[in-house]
Design an enzyme around this catalytic site. Structure first.
Site, PDB file in Angstrom:
ATOM      1  N   TRP A  39       0.711  -1.147  -0.021  1.00 48.32           N
ATOM      2  CA  TRP A  39       0.229  -0.004   0.020  1.00 48.32           C
ATOM      3  C   TRP A  39       0.836   1.383   0.095  1.00 48.32           C
ATOM      4  CZ3 TRP A  39      -0.227   3.800   3.886  1.00 48.32           C
ATOM      5  CH2 TRP A  39      -1.238   4.589   3.870  1.00 48.32           C
ATOM      6  N   ASP A  44     -15.103  12.752  -2.408  1.00 44.66           N
ATOM      7  CA  ASP A  44     -14.744  11.540  -2.151  1.00 44.66           C
ATOM      8  C   ASP A  44     -15.461  11.042  -1.003  1.00 44.66           C
ATOM      9  OD1 ASP A  44     -12.191   9.614  -1.370  1.00 44.66           O
ATOM     10  OD2 ASP A  44     -11.912  10.553  -3.333  1.00 44.66           O
ATOM     11  N   ASP A  47     -13.651   2.576  -5.612  1.00 43.78           N
ATOM     12  CA  ASP A  47     -12.898   2.141  -4.698  1.00 43.78           C
ATOM     13  C   ASP A  47     -12.819   0.861  -4.153  1.00 43.78           C
ATOM     14  OD1 ASP A  47     -10.422   2.465  -3.022  1.00 43.78           O
ATOM     15  OD2 ASP A  47     -11.227   4.333  -2.134  1.00 43.78           O
ATOM     16  N   ASP A 107      -2.024   5.778  -2.921  1.00 43.33           N
ATOM     17  CA  ASP A 107      -2.572   6.751  -1.895  1.00 43.33           C
ATOM     18  C   ASP A 107      -1.272   7.651  -1.552  1.00 43.33           C
ATOM     19  OD1 ASP A 107      -5.095   6.246  -1.844  1.00 43.33           O
ATOM     20  OD2 ASP A 107      -5.101   5.081  -0.132  1.00 43.33           O
TER      21      ASP A 107
HETATM   22  C1  GLA Z   1      -8.784   4.984  -0.300  1.00 43.69           C
HETATM   23  C2  GLA Z   1      -8.591   5.708  -1.561  1.00 43.69           C
HETATM   24  C3  GLA Z   1      -8.237   7.123  -1.186  1.00 43.69           C
HETATM   25  C4  GLA Z   1      -9.637   7.580  -0.701  1.00 43.69           C
HETATM   26  C5  GLA Z   1     -10.091   6.964   0.189  1.00 43.69           C
HETATM   27  C6  GLA Z   1     -11.431   7.069   1.130  1.00 43.69           C
HETATM   28  O1  GLA Z   1      -7.835   5.015   0.426  1.00 43.69           O
HETATM   29  O2  GLA Z   1      -7.384   5.185  -2.253  1.00 43.69           O
HETATM   30  O3  GLA Z   1      -7.995   7.951  -2.416  1.00 43.69           O
HETATM   31  O4  GLA Z   1     -10.649   7.617  -1.682  1.00 43.69           O
HETATM   32  O5  GLA Z   1      -9.975   5.398   0.159  1.00 43.69           O
HETATM   33  O6  GLA Z   1     -12.052   6.457   2.054  1.00 43.69           O
END
Ligand code: GLA
Length: 727
Positions: free
Chosen positions: A199, A366, A478, A548
């Protein structure tokens, strides 16, 4: 003709413009003769690979004690007879026997592309030339057919493969292992390349010489996973970006996968890719068929760079689909790192105002807009708007955003369920689980059981309703956890090990339905960043949030790593705040901007708090993106220097019409008193003249490719974008 059958030698030739792939029917046994640079004629397998010095083989081919299937190069080996290496196909029959023996039965040539049913795959566009060879292998005793499919994209130097198995008998059997690709290589003087990660550290390039034994990468996680993207390559030990053999495999699949090379005692690698055999079983009732996913094969005799460009070309034009495939997409602002779940409608509109001033195209809301979602502990599954936070609802908010000249996009995590949700309270058996075992949570959530039709229908209906009733132009899809206790309440005991693959079939059927029903919605895939960055997802959604980790320096590694297979047009890349939220690094706006620019560009910070200086820089970035996006996304990519080998890196893009050349230079750590780095450009026309649009200076293509351009490495975190136009 791309596919030629030499009836005299019983050989099958798959020719692309520059490559050939050859196998042979040797008395019913399919042997692998060759994969490499184009050749017109290949000796028979017996002549090709003499067997002196090879012994201790179990001979199943009469006439020679040495002539064993264990010592020759095979095309699609099975287990149980004399080949004692890892098989491509392994099944157990109703009498308990684990032996399959496949013999050549028939072949057919189709003047079109065929694809595995229910799975994502490459396709042809009008004008593309593609032939498919179908070879049927048959086990007489067990009445099982295995169909090998080879699709030859002649002009693109790409071959794809997939496999179908069919039970023609009246008894059931169990598949234990099912590869999409298998071929034996004659020697082991290769390095294996894979993309490993975790990750927020996805797609790091690893390159290691082969050793005798099995070397493999895989996923057992239920998603293709951040640990390894479903890709492997064998390259000559001394292969570079521009020289040497490179054999790349990219699996069009998003679930548990396997890729490996099993080097035998005679130093011969068996390269394989397909469904992960670990914890996999598939029950084959009479008449049943099962497909192994498609593998895209890219061979280059001119180094790793060409292998990558061939992948880019096919992924961009023959794998990604939909109305956004060829268009420049939206510059977006995503509120995640700006507000996380702590927002009000006013706050979102404030950010949207700032975005509109800068010339951003779309505002993306988001996580945190639904149910009682103020933390990640609840509400996944309850896809109705939280009107306490958003009093005008999604429709009202969407319209207000639209009124500011911005499109409106929305985050979903459709495959998940929070134990604290109305959906879970109503349907506690809708998640993957195993009776009597804990339901282990990851990020306080469980995975919905997509092997069930009622669950898939629920997801489709929720998305259909939300997308029909609100002005939504984009979905970030997601998926933030991997499988545990992965059983299904509806499947019989003997089908429980089918869950991982059945999940993928369920997911793909949902994606097919939803993306087809909403052709004007742009979908971006995400899985805690790049945790499911694979060719399977790219078939439905032309871009993926790469990681991320939004730090510019970290992104140089991640995006360079991804670029070995995937084009920059598939990589979501945003400018984020400093200090960076993941690693605390401060980087100048220019570096953050130029690292994100070649990808699908956007912002991930509170634009309303941006300094005037950064706003001015952002406007320039957006302008540059609008002007040159198509060069990054549809042009050819050349790697001039690798961040994995030093502190500086450089990426070059040559536009489709060859008239524009962009060189992106990045230097992450300055050193005093070091000379400028010389970077020789690639892929230009030697006799053409190119003008640097900033300085007006004109250079010959030959000069730029042989003398090169210079990169100053004296300062930390510097970068530049050089644009040349052909004059
Ligand atoms: C994941 C995604 C992030 C965001 C979060 C929201 O980690 O990769 O970009 O959208 O979820 O909970």
């Amino acid at each position: 003709m791309a596919i030629i059958v030499n009836e005299q030698k019983n050989q099958f030739y798959l020719h692309t413009q520059s490559t050939s792939y050859v196998f042979e029917n040797t008395n019913g046994l399919l042997t692998h003769n060759y994969w490499g640079k184009r050749v017109e004629d290949i000796p028979s397998i017996n002549e090709l690979y003499p067997l002196s010095g090879i012994n201790l083989a179990v001979a199943d081919i009469s006439g020679s004690v040495h002539r064993s299937t264990d010592t020759i190069l095979l095309e699609y080996p099975t287990h149980g007879s004399c080949d004692l290496r890892t098989p491509a196909f392994h099944a157990v029959y109703s009498d308990g026997s684990p032996i399959t023996k496949l013999t050549f039965k028939d072949y057919k040539i189709y003047n079109k592309k065929l694809s595995p049913e229910g799975l994502p795959a490459t396709y042809t566009n009008e004008g593309d030339i593609c032939q498919t060879l179908e070879v049927e292998l048959f086990d007489e005793l067990k009445q099982v057919s295995v169909f090998l499919y080879y699709c030859v994209f002649e002009e693109k130097d790409i071959i794809t493969r997939f496999v179908k198995v069919k039970n023609n008998s009246s008894e059931k059997f169990t598949i234990k292992s099912f590869m999409s690709f298998c071929a034996d290589f004659p020697h082991m003087n290769y390095d294996m390349i894979n993309l490993n990660g975790a990750w927020a550290r996805e797609a790091h390039i690893e390159r290691k010489p082969l050793f005798v034994g099995m070397q493999e990468v895989d996923s057992k996680r239920g998603a293709s996973g951040p640990n390894h993207s479903p890709f492997i390559a064998l390259v000559d030990n001394d292969a570079t970006e521009d020289s040497g053999d490179a054999f790349g495999l990219c699996l069009v699949y998003s679930g548990n996968w396997f890729g490996g090379a099993d080097v035998d005692r005679h130093f011969r690698p068996r390269l394989m890719m397909g469904l992960n055999p670990f914890n996999f079983e598939w029950q084959m009732n009479p008449g049943d068929e099962l497909f192994a996913p498609e593998v895209i094969m890219s061979y280059s005799s001119n180094g790793i760079g060409l292998m990558s460009r061939q992948f880019h070309n096919i992924i961009r034009k023959n794998l990604c689909r939909g109305s956004f495939r060829d268009t420049e997409r939206y510059v977006l602002i995503n509120n995640w790192e700006a507000t996380y779940m702590n927002f009000t409608e006013d706050k979102l509109l404030e950010i949207a105002d700032a975005a509109s001033e800068l010339g951003v195209d779309m505002f993306v809301l988001d996580d945190g807009w639904f149910g009682k979602r103020n933390t990640d502990r609840c509400s996944l599954g309850d896809w109705y708007v939280n009107t306490e936070k958003l009093p005008s609802g999604l429709d009202g908010l969407g319209k207000k955003i639209n009124d500011k000249g911005l499109k409106f996009g929305l985050w979903f995590e459709p495959e998940m369920i929070s134990p604290d949700s109305d959906l879970y309270r109503a349907h506690p058996d809708w998640c993957l689980h195993t009776e009597g075992r804990n339901r282990s949570e990851s990020r306080y959530q469980l995975t919905l059981d997509l092997t069930r039709k009622d669950v898939c229908d629920y997801i489709i209906s929720v998305l259909t309703k939300t997308l029909s009733e609100n002005p939504i132009a984009y979905v970030k899809w997601d998926m933030n956890r991997h499988f545990s206790e992965a059983g299904s309440a509806l499947l019989a005991a003997e089908n429980q090990r089918e869950v991982a693959h059945r999940y993928m079939l369920g997911l793909y059927s949902i994606l097919e339905r939803v993306t087809t029903a909403f052709p004007n919605v742009l979908f971006e895939s995400c899985s805690s960043g790049g945790g499911r960055f694979d060719a399977g997802m790219l078939h439905y959604m032309p871009q993926t949030w790469s990681s991320d980790d939004s730090d510019a320096v970290e992104r140089l590694y991640i995006q360079e790593g991804l670029s070995i297979v995937y084009p920059f047009s598939t990589m979501g890349a945003h400018v984020s705040a400093i200090p960076n939220h993941q690693i605390g690094r401060n980087t100048p706006i220019k570096l953050r901007g130029l690292v994100a620019l070649p990808g699908q560009f956007g912002f991930e910070l509170d634009l309303s708090k941006m300094s005037d200086e950064d706003k001015a820089a952002s406007k320039e970035l957006i302008k540059a993106y609008k002007q040159y996006g198509e060069v990054f996304h549809r042009g050819e990519y050349f790697k001039l220097a690798s961040i994995f080998k030093g502190q500086n890196t450089a990426w070059e893009f040559v536009s489709e019409d060859k008239n524009t050349v962009i060189v992106m230079l990045y230097n992450i750590q300055g050193k005093v008193a070091v000379p400028d780095k010389i970077l020789k450009l690639k892929g230009l026309q030697p006799n053409a003249k190119y003008q640097n649009i900033a300085t007006g200076n004109i250079y010959g293509g030959d000069t730029l490719m042989n003398l090169g351009v210079f990169q100053n490495c004296n300062h930390d975190q510097t970068c530049d974008m050089l644009v040349f136009r052909k004059v």
